[in-house]
Design a protein around this motif. Structure first.
Motif, mmCIF file in Angstrom:
data_model
loop_
_atom_site.group_PDB
_atom_site.id
_atom_site.type_symbol
_atom_site.label_atom_id
_atom_site.label_comp_id
_atom_site.label_asym_id
_atom_site.label_seq_id
_atom_site.Cartn_x
_atom_site.Cartn_y
_atom_site.Cartn_z
ATOM 1 N N LEU A 54 6.603 -1.274 -8.250
ATOM 2 C CA LEU A 54 5.940 -2.278 -7.431
ATOM 3 C C LEU A 54 6.036 -3.646 -8.085
ATOM 4 C CD1 LEU A 54 4.153 -3.310 -5.135
ATOM 5 C CD2 LEU A 54 2.150 -2.492 -6.407
ATOM 6 N N ARG A 55 5.683 -3.721 -9.376
ATOM 7 C CA ARG A 55 5.743 -5.002 -10.093
ATOM 8 C C ARG A 55 7.159 -5.554 -10.162
ATOM 9 N NH1 ARG A 55 4.470 -4.968 -15.743
ATOM 10 N NH2 ARG A 55 4.703 -7.226 -15.519
ATOM 11 N N ALA A 56 8.145 -4.647 -10.213
ATOM 12 C CA ALA A 56 9.540 -5.080 -10.293
ATOM 13 C C ALA A 56 10.078 -5.523 -8.937
ATOM 14 C CB ALA A 56 10.404 -3.955 -10.851
ATOM 15 N N SER A 57 9.362 -5.202 -7.864
ATOM 16 C CA SER A 57 9.801 -5.557 -6.521
ATOM 17 C C SER A 57 9.010 -6.720 -5.935
ATOM 18 C CB SER A 57 9.663 -4.346 -5.585
ATOM 19 O OG SER A 57 10.393 -3.233 -6.046
ATOM 20 N N VAL A 58 7.732 -6.820 -6.331
ATOM 21 C CA VAL A 58 6.812 -7.791 -5.744
ATOM 22 C C VAL A 58 6.112 -8.565 -6.851
ATOM 23 C CG1 VAL A 58 4.706 -8.035 -4.356
ATOM 24 C CG2 VAL A 58 6.433 -6.331 -3.721
ATOM 25 N N ILE A 59 6.025 -9.880 -6.712
ATOM 26 C CA ILE A 59 5.215 -10.670 -7.640
ATOM 27 C C ILE A 59 3.768 -10.566 -7.191
ATOM 28 C CG2 ILE A 59 4.641 -12.996 -8.424
ATOM 29 C CD1 ILE A 59 7.556 -13.622 -8.581
ATOM 30 N N LEU A 60 2.956 -9.949 -8.023
ATOM 31 C CA LEU A 60 1.544 -9.737 -7.724
ATOM 32 C C LEU A 60 0.733 -10.943 -8.198
ATOM 33 C CD1 LEU A 60 1.493 -6.095 -9.126
ATOM 34 C CD2 LEU A 60 1.752 -6.770 -6.727
ATOM 35 N N PRO A 61 -0.391 -11.225 -7.564
ATOM 36 C CA PRO A 61 -1.195 -12.374 -7.992
ATOM 37 C C PRO A 61 -1.653 -12.231 -9.440
ATOM 38 C CG PRO A 61 -2.378 -11.004 -6.391
ATOM 39 C CD PRO A 61 -0.978 -10.528 -6.415
ATOM 40 N N GLY A 62 -1.280 -13.203 -10.254
ATOM 41 C CA GLY A 62 -1.669 -13.201 -11.664
ATOM 42 C C GLY A 62 -0.653 -12.602 -12.595
ATOM 43 N N ASP A 63 0.422 -12.000 -12.060
ATOM 44 C CA ASP A 63 1.445 -11.432 -12.936
ATOM 45 C C ASP A 63 2.239 -12.552 -13.597
ATOM 46 O OD1 ASP A 63 2.827 -9.489 -14.257
ATOM 47 O OD2 ASP A 63 3.684 -8.550 -12.478
ATOM 48 N N VAL A 64 2.996 -12.187 -14.620
ATOM 49 C CA VAL A 64 3.755 -13.176 -15.383
ATOM 50 C C VAL A 64 5.205 -13.171 -14.930
ATOM 51 C CG1 VAL A 64 4.565 -13.831 -17.684
ATOM 52 C CG2 VAL A 64 2.236 -12.963 -17.370
ATOM 53 N N PHE A 65 5.737 -14.354 -14.670
ATOM 54 C CA PHE A 65 7.157 -14.511 -14.359
ATOM 55 C C PHE A 65 7.627 -15.820 -14.979
ATOM 56 C CE2 PHE A 65 10.673 -15.820 -11.451
ATOM 57 C CZ PHE A 65 11.551 -14.788 -11.770
ATOM 58 N N GLU A 84 0.805 -1.219 0.000
ATOM 59 C CA GLU A 84 0.000 0.000 0.000
ATOM 60 C C GLU A 84 0.842 1.277 0.000
ATOM 61 O OE1 GLU A 84 -4.061 -1.511 2.295
ATOM 62 O OE2 GLU A 84 -2.328 -0.790 3.453
ATOM 63 N N LYS A 85 2.137 1.181 0.212
ATOM 64 C CA LYS A 85 3.000 2.354 0.164
ATOM 65 C C LYS A 85 3.173 2.877 -1.262
ATOM 66 C CE LYS A 85 5.751 1.099 4.243
ATOM 67 N NZ LYS A 85 5.322 2.258 5.052
ATOM 68 N N PHE A 86 2.858 2.062 -2.250
ATOM 69 C CA PHE A 86 3.115 2.412 -3.641
ATOM 70 C C PHE A 86 1.954 3.190 -4.251
ATOM 71 C CE2 PHE A 86 6.036 -0.927 -2.690
ATOM 72 C CZ PHE A 86 7.148 -0.689 -3.481
ATOM 73 N N ASP A 87 2.281 3.972 -5.273
ATOM 74 C CA ASP A 87 1.285 4.783 -5.980
ATOM 75 C C ASP A 87 0.528 3.948 -7.008
ATOM 76 O OD1 ASP A 87 2.235 6.999 -4.595
ATOM 77 O OD2 ASP A 87 3.634 7.563 -6.182
ATOM 78 N N GLY A 88 -0.626 4.472 -7.426
ATOM 79 C CA GLY A 88 -1.367 3.878 -8.530
ATOM 80 C C GLY A 88 -2.328 2.784 -8.139
ATOM 81 N N LEU A 89 -2.580 2.622 -6.847
ATOM 82 C CA LEU A 89 -3.539 1.616 -6.382
ATOM 83 C C LEU A 89 -4.831 2.314 -5.974
ATOM 84 C CD1 LEU A 89 -1.167 -0.500 -4.096
ATOM 85 C CD2 LEU A 89 -1.866 -1.031 -6.437
ATOM 86 N N PRO A 90 -5.986 1.663 -6.171
ATOM 87 C CA PRO A 90 -7.238 2.269 -5.684
ATOM 88 C C PRO A 90 -7.236 2.234 -4.158
ATOM 89 C CG PRO A 90 -7.629 0.026 -6.487
ATOM 90 C CD PRO A 90 -6.200 0.360 -6.829
ATOM 91 N N ASN A 133 -9.692 -10.337 -13.897
ATOM 92 C CA ASN A 133 -8.505 -11.101 -13.519
ATOM 93 C C ASN A 133 -7.818 -10.380 -12.363
ATOM 94 O OD1 ASN A 133 -6.173 -9.368 -14.586
ATOM 95 N ND2 ASN A 133 -7.427 -9.615 -16.434
ATOM 96 N N THR A 134 -6.926 -11.076 -11.705
ATOM 97 C CA THR A 134 -6.355 -10.555 -10.462
ATOM 98 C C THR A 134 -5.397 -9.395 -10.667
ATOM 99 O OG1 THR A 134 -4.742 -12.358 -10.596
ATOM 100 C CG2 THR A 134 -6.602 -12.667 -9.118
ATOM 101 N N MET A 135 -4.903 -9.189 -11.868
ATOM 102 C CA MET A 135 -3.990 -8.073 -12.115
ATOM 103 C C MET A 135 -4.720 -6.749 -12.358
ATOM 104 S SD MET A 135 -0.775 -8.582 -11.735
ATOM 105 C CE MET A 135 0.001 -7.289 -12.716
ATOM 106 N N ASP A 136 -6.047 -6.785 -12.525
ATOM 107 C CA ASP A 136 -6.787 -5.563 -12.844
ATOM 108 C C ASP A 136 -6.661 -4.513 -11.748
ATOM 109 O OD1 ASP A 136 -7.565 -6.637 -15.223
ATOM 110 O OD2 ASP A 136 -9.629 -7.089 -14.616
ATOM 111 N N ILE A 137 -6.633 -4.935 -10.504
ATOM 112 C CA ILE A 137 -6.568 -3.979 -9.401
ATOM 113 C C ILE A 137 -5.216 -3.252 -9.371
ATOM 114 C CG2 ILE A 137 -5.680 -5.588 -7.651
ATOM 115 C CD1 ILE A 137 -7.644 -4.282 -5.655
ATOM 116 N N PHE A 138 -4.208 -3.845 -10.019
ATOM 117 C CA PHE A 138 -2.862 -3.256 -10.054
ATOM 118 C C PHE A 138 -2.556 -2.612 -11.408
ATOM 119 C CE2 PHE A 138 -2.780 -7.166 -7.445
ATOM 120 C CZ PHE A 138 -2.551 -6.596 -6.202
ATOM 121 N N ALA A 139 -3.579 -2.401 -12.223
ATOM 122 C CA ALA A 139 -3.384 -2.008 -13.625
ATOM 123 C C ALA A 139 -2.571 -0.738 -13.791
ATOM 124 C CB ALA A 139 -4.740 -1.864 -14.322
#
Length: 410
Positions: free
Chosen positions: A151-162, A112-118, A139-145
């Motif tokens: 954030l994505r480069a630091s944390v694997i978010l549910p549904g992201d690709v790795f 929640e410290k990161f910008d761009g989240l609802p 899909n689960t990545m929509d909330i992090f769109a």
């Protein structure tokens, strides 16, 4: 670490006069300023307005040997000098032969410290609509769109690709009706386990696939999701991304087999040191030998590279904003423990604290996902004893001088 001699309000600690605080901050500021022009922030793959490029740039900065951001690094070379970072931290579905995974699980409090989240007005992630029902997503990545790429480069978010795979992180499948909206599964602040009615979850023994209305089968937790008590899954709803090697074959994800370089210090940290020292000096009214624009300018430099929102004016670059930027930028780089300790706020953060997690769930009826934010289901409580701010003074030293007084708690 000289700032550990003072508490959060610059009061005297460890017998050092508070009036000396400015001198220590000035030395920290001057030391950081000496590196001007010698190093630079890594921007090789960065592109303005391109979130994917900004994400990839932040990923690359930890693996590019030509980076001009690196100051001190620890290199590894197989077979004489190796580590097992990936073996311990890859998502469960990419687990190597050693059988470890997801050892580091970022909390929702951190995300929640990161910008761009609802977000709600109190800064927490918004997961409910105006009627108090869960917001639904395809899909689960929509909330992090539109979250900042860092954030994505630091944390694997549910549904992201790795590694070419969608990382499946779920807590369970909701089997009740979605007509009129889905109400919270538990009251706000509840520490209880999830109810068994209308909810299919996994257990320590494994997963039993659930047949969806369209006839397809779905595992409640997905391939990397939450099994209560299982220490090889994303128990917080997230896994760590920073430092992982995306090119390492699963068969090679082993202890004592990995060689990616560890960066002990990079220029972003030096810049943040300078911004912090300047902000502290400004709060003490000591501005004669610093550039008072530094906190604002430096935070915006860091945020530009991160793809985050920029500060609107110099007045926004408060000491807490600088500290928060440091926690985001240097996360998982062995800095946070020492920062919280020297800021004298560790006990405030961990004062009977149960950290919060984000649980993705799938509604079988709606064919959509929703998120439940709650405290860690294991109810693990964290505390920080204030005596840990101090080291024990050896008895032999105290016996030689009547001016030495043992530190608190020893």
């Amino acid at each position: 670490n000289t700032t550990t001699l003072f508490d959060n309000d610059h009061n005297q600690v460890c017998g050092v006069p508070a009036s000396a605080a400015a001198g220590y901050f000035q030395k920290a500021y001057d030391a950081a300023k000496m590196l001007d022009g010698q190093y630079s922030l890594y921007m090789s793959a960065w592109s303005a307005g391109d979130k994917n490029a900004q994400y990839q740039n932040f990923v690359n900065l930890f693996s590019d040997p030509a980076s001009k951001e690196n100051i001190f690094v620890r290199e590894y070379q197989y077979p004489n000098s190796v580590h097992g970072y990936d073996a311990y931290n890859v998502p469960r579905q990419l687990m190597g032969p050693n059988g470890y995974s997801s050892e580091v699980n970022p909390t929702l409090d951190f995300v929640e410290k990161f910008d761009g989240l609802p977000k709600n007005p109190d800064g927490t992630l918004k997961t409910l609509d105006a009627s108090g029902h869960y917001l639904l997503y395809s899909n689960t990545m929509d909330i992090f769109a539109i979250a900042e790429p860092r954030l994505r480069a630091s944390v694997i978010l549910p549904g992201d690709v790795f590694k070419g795979q969608n990382i499946e992180i779920r807590r369970g499948i909701y089997t009740g009706s979605s007509v009129g909206g889905i109400s919270p599964l538990l009251p706000a602040g509840s520490k209880s386990q999830y109810p068994t009615a209308n909810l299919v979850v996994s257990s320590n023994a494994g997963q039993t696939a659930y047949k969806l209305p369209n006839g397809t089968l779905m595992n409640p937790a997905g391939l990397s999701g939450v099994c209560t008590g299982d220490q090889t899954c994303a128990i917080s709803g997230f896994s760590v991304r920073k430092w992982l090697n995306p090119n390492l074959a699963t068969s090679q994800v082993l202890e004592n087999n990995e060689t990616q370089t560890w960066i002990e210090m990079r220029y972003a940290e030096v810049l943040l040191n300078r911004a912090e020292a300047a902000a502290e000096l400004m709060s003490l009214g000591q501005t004669g030998s610093i550039n008072t624009a530094d906190p604002f300018t430096i935070v915006n430099q860091i945020r530009t590279r991160a793809g985050a929102d920029l500060l609107a004016g110099a007045g926004d670059a408060t000491i807490n904003v600088v500290r928060n930027e440091r926690r985001k930028e240097l996360a998982f780089e062995n800095k946070t423990y020492w920062d919280l300790r020297r800021w004298r706020i560790f006990d405030k953060e961990q004062n009977g604290t149960i950290y919060r997690v984000l649980m993705p769930l799938y509604s079988a009826d709606a064919g959509k996902y929703f998120f439940d934010q709650r405290t860690d289901e294991r109810n693990d409580v964290y505390n920080y004893d204030t005596r840990w701010y101090y080291e024990q003074i050896p008895g032999g030293a105290i016996s030689k001088s009547s001016n030495l007084i043992q530190n608190p708690g020893y």
